[in-house]
Motif scaffolding. Sequence first.
Motif, PDB file in Angstrom:
ATOM      1  N   ASP A 240       2.339  -7.149  -1.816  1.00 55.24           N
ATOM      2  CA  ASP A 240       1.103  -6.984  -1.036  1.00 55.24           C
ATOM      3  C   ASP A 240       1.421  -6.605   0.414  1.00 55.24           C
ATOM      4  OD1 ASP A 240      -0.430  -7.582  -3.221  1.00 55.24           O
ATOM      5  OD2 ASP A 240      -0.787  -9.671  -2.658  1.00 55.24           O
ATOM      6  N   ARG A 241       2.407  -7.260   1.018  1.00 55.99           N
ATOM      7  CA  ARG A 241       2.763  -6.946   2.404  1.00 55.99           C
ATOM      8  C   ARG A 241       3.293  -5.523   2.515  1.00 55.99           C
ATOM      9  NH1 ARG A 241       4.733 -12.361   2.282  1.00 55.99           N
ATOM     10  NH2 ARG A 241       6.845 -11.623   1.831  1.00 55.99           N
ATOM     11  N   ARG A 242       4.098  -5.125   1.551  1.00 55.32           N
ATOM     12  CA  ARG A 242       4.651  -3.768   1.582  1.00 55.32           C
ATOM     13  C   ARG A 242       3.535  -2.734   1.455  1.00 55.32           C
ATOM     14  NH1 ARG A 242       9.789  -1.373  -1.833  1.00 55.32           N
ATOM     15  NH2 ARG A 242       9.532   0.803  -1.215  1.00 55.32           N
ATOM     16  N   GLU A 243       2.597  -2.941   0.537  1.00 56.15           N
ATOM     17  CA  GLU A 243       1.497  -1.995   0.349  1.00 56.15           C
ATOM     18  C   GLU A 243       0.627  -1.917   1.598  1.00 56.15           C
ATOM     19  OE1 GLU A 243      -0.584  -3.159  -3.139  1.00 56.15           O
ATOM     20  OE2 GLU A 243       1.090  -2.685  -4.501  1.00 56.15           O
ATOM     21  N   HIS A 244       0.401  -3.072   2.244  1.00 55.31           N
ATOM     22  CA  HIS A 244      -0.411  -3.088   3.455  1.00 55.31           C
ATOM     23  C   HIS A 244       0.247  -2.263   4.559  1.00 55.31           C
ATOM     24  CE1 HIS A 244      -3.084  -5.702   6.304  1.00 55.31           C
ATOM     25  NE2 HIS A 244      -3.323  -4.418   6.407  1.00 55.31           N
ATOM     26  N   LEU A 245       1.561  -2.441   4.743  1.00 55.34           N
ATOM     27  CA  LEU A 245       2.278  -1.676   5.753  1.00 55.34           C
ATOM     28  C   LEU A 245       2.219  -0.180   5.450  1.00 55.34           C
ATOM     29  CD1 LEU A 245       5.444  -3.901   6.323  1.00 55.34           C
ATOM     30  CD2 LEU A 245       3.703  -3.316   8.038  1.00 55.34           C
ATOM     31  N   GLU A 246       2.379   0.196   4.191  1.00 57.81           N
ATOM     32  CA  GLU A 246       2.382   1.611   3.842  1.00 57.81           C
ATOM     33  C   GLU A 246       0.991   2.231   4.012  1.00 57.81           C
ATOM     34  OE1 GLU A 246       4.208   1.690  -0.011  1.00 57.81           O
ATOM     35  OE2 GLU A 246       6.234   1.757   0.848  1.00 57.81           O
ATOM     36  N   ARG A 247      -0.063   1.437   3.794  1.00 58.11           N
ATOM     37  CA  ARG A 247      -1.421   1.954   4.053  1.00 58.11           C
ATOM     38  C   ARG A 247      -1.630   2.225   5.543  1.00 58.11           C
ATOM     39  NH1 ARG A 247      -3.070  -1.969   0.190  1.00 58.11           N
ATOM     40  NH2 ARG A 247      -3.743  -3.359   1.880  1.00 58.11           N
ATOM     41  N   LEU A 248      -0.911   1.470   6.369  1.00 58.45           N
ATOM     42  CA  LEU A 248      -1.009   1.659   7.822  1.00 58.45           C
ATOM     43  C   LEU A 248      -0.102   2.784   8.314  1.00 58.45           C
ATOM     44  CD1 LEU A 248      -1.020  -2.087   8.916  1.00 58.45           C
ATOM     45  CD2 LEU A 248      -2.974  -0.512   8.949  1.00 58.45           C
ATOM     46  N   GLY A 249       0.639   3.406   7.393  1.00 61.66           N
ATOM     47  CA  GLY A 249       1.499   4.515   7.754  1.00 61.66           C
ATOM     48  C   GLY A 249       2.932   4.129   8.054  1.00 61.66           C
ATOM     49  N   VAL A 250       3.309   2.876   7.791  1.00 58.74           N
ATOM     50  CA  VAL A 250       4.683   2.425   8.009  1.00 58.74           C
ATOM     51  C   VAL A 250       5.479   2.626   6.722  1.00 58.74           C
ATOM     52  CG1 VAL A 250       6.167   0.458   8.560  1.00 58.74           C
ATOM     53  CG2 VAL A 250       3.963   0.739   9.730  1.00 58.74           C
TER      54      VAL A 250
ATOM     55  N   ARG B 294       4.632  13.214   8.820  1.00 59.00           N
ATOM     56  CA  ARG B 294       3.569  12.303   8.380  1.00 59.00           C
ATOM     57  C   ARG B 294       2.513  12.155   9.463  1.00 59.00           C
ATOM     58  NH1 ARG B 294       7.920   8.700   7.438  1.00 59.00           N
ATOM     59  NH2 ARG B 294       6.958   7.307   8.997  1.00 59.00           N
ATOM     60  N   GLU B 295       1.358  11.672   9.041  1.00 62.09           N
ATOM     61  CA  GLU B 295       0.329  11.321  10.012  1.00 62.09           C
ATOM     62  C   GLU B 295       0.817  10.144  10.846  1.00 62.09           C
ATOM     63  OE1 GLU B 295      -2.644  12.694  10.633  1.00 62.09           O
ATOM     64  OE2 GLU B 295      -2.187  14.292   9.189  1.00 62.09           O
ATOM     65  N   PRO B 296       0.423  10.067  12.131  1.00 56.28           N
ATOM     66  CA  PRO B 296       0.853   8.939  12.958  1.00 56.28           C
ATOM     67  C   PRO B 296       0.420   7.604  12.343  1.00 56.28           C
ATOM     68  CG  PRO B 296      -0.127  10.661  14.312  1.00 56.28           C
ATOM     69  CD  PRO B 296      -0.398  11.031  12.878  1.00 56.28           C
ATOM     70  N   ALA B 297       1.293   6.641  12.452  1.00 55.92           N
ATOM     71  CA  ALA B 297       0.983   5.314  11.888  1.00 55.92           C
ATOM     72  C   ALA B 297       0.041   4.564  12.804  1.00 55.92           C
ATOM     73  CB  ALA B 297       2.284   4.529  11.719  1.00 55.92           C
ATOM     74  N   ALA B 298      -0.623   3.573  12.244  1.00 55.51           N
ATOM     75  CA  ALA B 298      -1.489   2.698  13.035  1.00 55.51           C
ATOM     76  C   ALA B 298      -0.648   1.923  14.041  1.00 55.51           C
ATOM     77  CB  ALA B 298      -2.239   1.743  12.120  1.00 55.51           C
ATOM     78  N   TYR B 299      -1.284   1.549  15.133  1.00 49.03           N
ATOM     79  CA  TYR B 299      -0.570   0.787  16.155  1.00 49.03           C
ATOM     80  C   TYR B 299      -0.350  -0.634  15.655  1.00 49.03           C
ATOM     81  CZ  TYR B 299       0.491  -1.571  20.517  1.00 49.03           C
ATOM     82  OH  TYR B 299       1.110  -2.322  21.489  1.00 49.03           O
ATOM     83  N   VAL B 300       0.850  -1.103  15.765  1.00 49.05           N
ATOM     84  CA  VAL B 300       1.170  -2.476  15.375  1.00 49.05           C
ATOM     85  C   VAL B 300       1.882  -3.171  16.528  1.00 49.05           C
ATOM     86  CG1 VAL B 300       1.337  -1.964  12.907  1.00 49.05           C
ATOM     87  CG2 VAL B 300       3.390  -1.828  14.336  1.00 49.05           C
ATOM     88  N   VAL B 301       1.685  -4.477  16.602  1.00 49.51           N
ATOM     89  CA  VAL B 301       2.354  -5.308  17.595  1.00 49.51           C
ATOM     90  C   VAL B 301       3.686  -5.777  17.040  1.00 49.51           C
ATOM     91  CG1 VAL B 301       2.191  -7.408  18.995  1.00 49.51           C
ATOM     92  CG2 VAL B 301       0.138  -6.039  18.538  1.00 49.51           C
ATOM     93  N   ILE B 302       4.736  -5.632  17.868  1.00 46.50           N
ATOM     94  CA  ILE B 302       6.095  -6.001  17.427  1.00 46.50           C
ATOM     95  C   ILE B 302       6.504  -7.246  18.191  1.00 46.50           C
ATOM     96  CG2 ILE B 302       8.489  -5.218  17.199  1.00 46.50           C
ATOM     97  CD1 ILE B 302       7.363  -2.324  17.495  1.00 46.50           C
ATOM     98  N   LEU B 303       6.873  -8.286  17.445  1.00 47.38           N
ATOM     99  CA  LEU B 303       7.259  -9.564  18.042  1.00 47.38           C
ATOM    100  C   LEU B 303       8.642  -9.973  17.546  1.00 47.38           C
ATOM    101  CD1 LEU B 303       3.894 -11.500  17.513  1.00 47.38           C
ATOM    102  CD2 LEU B 303       4.708 -10.468  19.653  1.00 47.38           C
ATOM    103  N   PRO B 304       9.443 -10.633  18.382  1.00 49.59           N
ATOM    104  CA  PRO B 304      10.745 -11.123  17.894  1.00 49.59           C
ATOM    105  C   PRO B 304      10.546 -12.178  16.832  1.00 49.59           C
ATOM    106  CG  PRO B 304      10.263 -12.004  20.072  1.00 49.59           C
ATOM    107  CD  PRO B 304       9.201 -10.972  19.794  1.00 49.59           C
ATOM    108  N   ARG B 305      11.462 -12.196  15.879  1.00 46.43           N
ATOM    109  CA  ARG B 305      11.320 -13.162  14.769  1.00 46.43           C
ATOM    110  C   ARG B 305      12.265 -14.338  14.977  1.00 46.43           C
ATOM    111  NH1 ARG B 305      12.030 -11.249   8.550  1.00 46.43           N
ATOM    112  NH2 ARG B 305      13.944 -10.407   9.423  1.00 46.43           N
TER     113      ARG B 305
END
Length: 352
Positions: free
Chosen positions: A300-310, A341-352
């Motif tokens: 599910d997480r992978r599909e969500h990221l790919e829908r956002l263009g990642v 590819r089309e530009p991906a959606a903007y995502v926030v990147i945080l240290p893990r």
Amino acid sequence: MTQNTPLSPCHFPTTGPRQRVLSAAQLKAMGVGPARAAEQCRAGGPWQQPLPGVFVLHPGPLDGRERLRSALLYAGRPPASGRRPAPSRAADPAYGEAMLTGLAALSLYGFAAAPPASAVDRVDVLVPRARRLRSAGYARLLRTGELPRPERLDGLPVAPVARALADAVAGLGDALAVRRLLTEAVRGGHCEPAAVVGELNRAKVLGRPQVVNAVDCLLAEGRAVAEERLYDMVRTYGLKEPLWNVDLRLPGGPHLGGVDAYWPDEAVAVKLDTRAPRHSRLDQGRRQEEHEAEWSAYADRREHLERLGVTVVHLSPKKLRDAREQQATVVRTALMASADREPAAYVVILPR
């Protein structure tokens, strides 16, 4: 001949020190019958018989290889009927289908946490389940319904590392010794955690107290080794340096999951599959449910990221070990394809 009369030497052709351990069948083929061989093993004689049907052609202590070879010769000798089983690809002319396992095998693989072959109290040997021969002396026979394909080390048939580990752990009660062996297996690049856990599950030892924490350490060690391989791959093959070990989120929205490497300009993420193997200490029903739930959440997480263009590149520790250049090509291709590819959606990147 009186008792004080020295034994006459037994002469026959040999091919060097590796021929100093022979079976009764091998001696017979050289013209030395059972009576003559037994005579050479009398008190004060030049030979010894450490195991039934196995002769060492010197009177002194056996070295490590002689102990291992003698155990294999004993375990692989023909059945009492004189008929050998149907030949298989794994069968050896001298040892039949027998192969070393447990600590003796790990010593040949070079494990620092395993004692040297000369110091192993019992030499474990895998044999087919139908084999009726009993353990004797320092040779302990372990029967199995399905023999693995052996490796060949120093001319001796040896069970694969994961199988040898499981057989060694099954005979150990020391939690520290178990942990050292499992950690070295992964840290030394001998095998992957999934293979080890699978064999431990087959041996039904995952629930033992001395194994529980060791398996957790094994999986953590496997994760660390996989990350090191990923770092090395990126730098060895000249890939652009990513952001390492980050979490991705939508602005003000849900958590999208953590990734092991992320290239924000190209919107490419690498995810290592270091999920715990399906085998676990849980009962079979709960094990299946947890495995399916974990896989579903990951998908599910992978599909969500790919829908956002990642673009998500999935790499396994085994592929990073065995096909590193190929995996580098996969990542490089994903980075290069980002321009189309089309530009991906903007995502926030945080240290893990």
